[in-house]
Design a protein around this motif. Structure first.
Motif, PDB file in Angstrom:
ATOM      1  N   THR A   1       4.400  -4.504   0.302  1.00  0.00           N
ATOM      2  CA  THR A   1       5.102  -5.616   0.950  1.00  0.00           C
ATOM      3  C   THR A   1       6.218  -6.216   0.091  1.00  0.00           C
ATOM      4  OG1 THR A   1       3.302  -7.064   0.315  1.00  0.00           O
ATOM      5  CG2 THR A   1       3.313  -6.338   2.577  1.00  0.00           C
ATOM      6  N   TYR A   2       6.091  -6.110  -1.241  1.00  0.00           N
ATOM      7  CA  TYR A   2       7.155  -6.654  -2.094  1.00  0.00           C
ATOM      8  C   TYR A   2       7.874  -5.590  -2.918  1.00  0.00           C
ATOM      9  CZ  TYR A   2       5.214 -10.858  -0.405  1.00  0.00           C
ATOM     10  OH  TYR A   2       4.773 -11.814   0.455  1.00  0.00           O
ATOM     11  N   THR A   3       7.526  -4.328  -2.682  1.00  0.00           N
ATOM     12  CA  THR A   3       8.194  -3.267  -3.454  1.00  0.00           C
ATOM     13  C   THR A   3       9.058  -2.388  -2.564  1.00  0.00           C
ATOM     14  OG1 THR A   3       6.219  -1.906  -3.222  1.00  0.00           O
ATOM     15  CG2 THR A   3       6.435  -3.180  -5.256  1.00  0.00           C
ATOM     16  N   VAL A   4       8.698  -2.295  -1.280  1.00  0.00           N
ATOM     17  CA  VAL A   4       9.459  -1.460  -0.359  1.00  0.00           C
ATOM     18  C   VAL A   4      10.222  -2.380   0.593  1.00  0.00           C
ATOM     19  CG1 VAL A   4       9.313   0.257   1.477  1.00  0.00           C
ATOM     20  CG2 VAL A   4       7.800   0.428  -0.509  1.00  0.00           C
TER      21      VAL A   4
END
Lengths: 165, 420
Positions: A26-29
């Motif tokens: 959710t916070y890397t892609v």
């Protein structure tokens, strides 16, 4: 777009947002194409290999339960999918589909009547779904407040139009 | 005809009587966002917006990946801080203050009669203070930043009446899991749940928050508990005067789509087995399950009372060989109090690893991610496949008592297993 025609992917009840789009991403892609490539990763790893624009998901009850993460709806939009048809939706997920401009229809008892790969045709103007055996199922129109967001192609465009008024 | 809580609050906000199914546009008191604020900001600018409509509306709490685990996460936080500074937003809490839902409660934003939406599904938590609160999507949060309003549909209401006195060591987590097993994950779909009954009246404020936090796991739009003296005095201690809000209560002749009555005296230690919250089993049937990791904390069970319960079990005991215990206080306030009360000492002496306040391993982003084939017992709210970062690991959900006992035994266990 009045007619949506595509092959179907069929799933059961309680397909949650973690299996549609795992929380670890959710916070890397953040890139839309990359988000699309993780769709259904922990439920059906073959899904992204087989899906093409216009395809339709048919699922059981409580589709999209769990997190509010929007990527779980937008991943299908980014794949240019035609629609989702579920027996029922988790409410945040349903809103996210509207906000993504992704048609989300609520129709009961459809899972048992189709199989993966069947071609289904949705007429959004007439409010009907045509099954491979020729059966037609009707669905009610969206409330006007919500329909307006869909007609604009999602919430971002809807608000953009409102702000520029 | 009388009104349920949700009918009453929406009627008040709309200035006319509304019924279930009515769609109305409302101006929420607050809109909560967290690490996702950077992505929301991108959508906000994509909408053509430049100024936040009402600076008092956004509550921004960094909690999902704190401290940042990677350059990408760090840039994400930096974007949020710059946005907050640029827009001069007054309600910002940087990483380390705590998990957003605990911070919103501790800071006195959630009050009886409040209307709060949040771009996080567990925004339902504030119903324990008599607020209406529910989760929304990221784009919708951006829309509120831009226009100050959102459309909502008035849901049907469902009453869950809990009476009786629970057995020793049975907590509201057991009660909620019992309800999930009974009505299932879609048992309250699209509905507003009102928790009531003598059990609720006697229940501590903190344990009430566990129930409303997990209302979403039953499919509910919101969960509500009638606010009482416990809520009023909690807020008063935090500087929120009694006349700063108006408590709303359902009418006695309100109509409910369904009423579920449960005698809590019949409830045992409940555990949600993989991979759904409604796959609920009695803990005694799971005693052969070996456990690699135990997580005690989160927005569901990371408050001081939860930590006291865990410490009660762990005092003068050691975590089993082969098992790891993670403690995750819900806020730095809880952390500090746990320190003052000597609870952290108990945990560390037992062999636990005390994490900083934040969402941590609950969503599998960092801190305690699992390996294939491993088993975690967690006091969090979700056990979905892949939830803790690995899609071939198993997660069992339980109360702080059960989780702590499990850490000591190394297999799923209850306080009863440690007695005698």
């Amino acid at each position: 777009m009045a007619i949506i025609k595509g092959k179907v992917f069929v799933y059961g009840d309680d397909i949650n947002t973690d299996v549609i789009f795992p929380g670890k991403y959710t916070y890397t892609v953040t890139d839309p194409d990359e988000i699309a490539q993780h769709a259904m990763e922990d439920e059906d790893p073959t899904f992204v290999k087989e899906v093409v624009a216009g395809d339709i998901i048919i699922a059981g009850k409580n589709f999209g339960c769990g997190s509010s993460r929007e990527q779980a709806a937008f991943c299908f939009k980014y794949l240019n999918m035609g629609a989702i048809i579920a027996e029922s939706y988790a409410r945040i997920y349903y809103r996210n589909c509207i906000n993504a401009g992704l048609p989300a229809l609520e129709i009961k008892n459809l899972v048992a009547r189709v199989k993966r790969g069947d071609i289904v045709e949705i007429d959004t103007e007439a409010g009907t779904v045509l099954l491979p055996n020729g059966d037609t199922i009707s669905f009610p129109p969206l409330p006007p407040e919500v329909d307006q967001i869909m007609k604009e192609g999602g919430l971002t465009n809807y608000i953009k139009a409102k702000l520029s008024q | 005809m009388g009104q349920t809580f949700v009918e009453k609050i929406f009627s008040k906000r709309a200035g006319r009587a509304v019924v279930p199914g009515t769609i109305l546009t409302v101006k929420p008191d607050y809109v909560l966002t967290h690490d996702n604020s950077a992505a929301i900001y991108k959508t906000f600018t994509g909408m053509g917006a430049t100024k936040v409509f009402d600076k008092n509306q956004p509550l921004i709490v960094l909690d999902h990946i704190v401290p940042a685990s990677s350059e990408k996460a760090a840039i994400n936080h930096k974007t949020v801080r710059e946005f907050v500074a640029d827009q001069q937003l007054p309600h910002f809490y940087d990483g380390g203050r705590g998990i957003c839902h605990q911070v919103v409660v501790e800071e006195g934003f959630a009050r009886p009669g409040s209307l709060i939406v949040g771009s996080d599904s567990h925004t339902t938590t504030y119903g324990a203070l008599g607020a209406f609160s529910t989760g929304i999507g990221r784009s919708e949060a951006a829309g509120i930043w831009a226009l100050g309003e959102i459309w909502l549909k008035v849901p049907e209401s469902m009453k869950i009446v809990l009476n009786g006195i629970p057995k020793k060591h049975i907590l509201s987590k057991d009660v909620l899991l019992h309800i999930a097993g009974k009505i299932k994950a879609d048992g309250a779909l699209y509905r507003s749940i009102e928790f009531s009954g003598s059990y609720i009246e006697n229940l501590s404020f903190e344990q009430r928050l566990t129930l409303t936090n997990m209302a979403i796991e039953l499919g509910a739009k919101n969960g509500y508990i009638a606010p009482d003296e416990k809520v009023f005095s909690y807020l008063e201690e935090r500087g929120v005067a009694r006349d700063a809000y108006e408590a709303l209560y359902p009418d006695s002749d309100a109509e409910y789509a369904e009423v579920v009555e449960i005698d809590v005296a019949t409830i045992e230690y409940e555990v949600a087995a993989p991979h759904t919250v409604d796959n609920v089993k009695n803990a005694s049937t799971l005693k052969d399950i070996s456990v690699n990791q135990v997580l005690i904390g989160t927005c569901t069970n990371g408050r001081i009372e939860d930590l006291r319960q865990a410490a009660e079990i762990l005092a003068d005991k050691k975590v089993a060989h082969g098992t790891r215990l993670l403690i995750l206080p819900a806020s730095n306030e809880v952390y500090l109090q746990a320190m003052d009360e000597g609870l952290l000492k108990i945990f560390i002496k037992a062999g636990a690893l005390v994490l900083n306040s934040g969402c941590g391993p609950c969503l599998g982003a960092h801190q305690g991610v699992m390996a294939p084939g491993e088993v975690t017992v967690s006091t969090a709210n979700r056990n979905f496949k892949g939830r803790m970062g690995c899609n071939t690991a198993d997660i069992y959900l339980a109360s702080p008592y059960v989780a702590a006992a499990t850490a000591v035994v190394g297999r799923i266990a209850t306080p009863d297993d440690l007695e005698g």
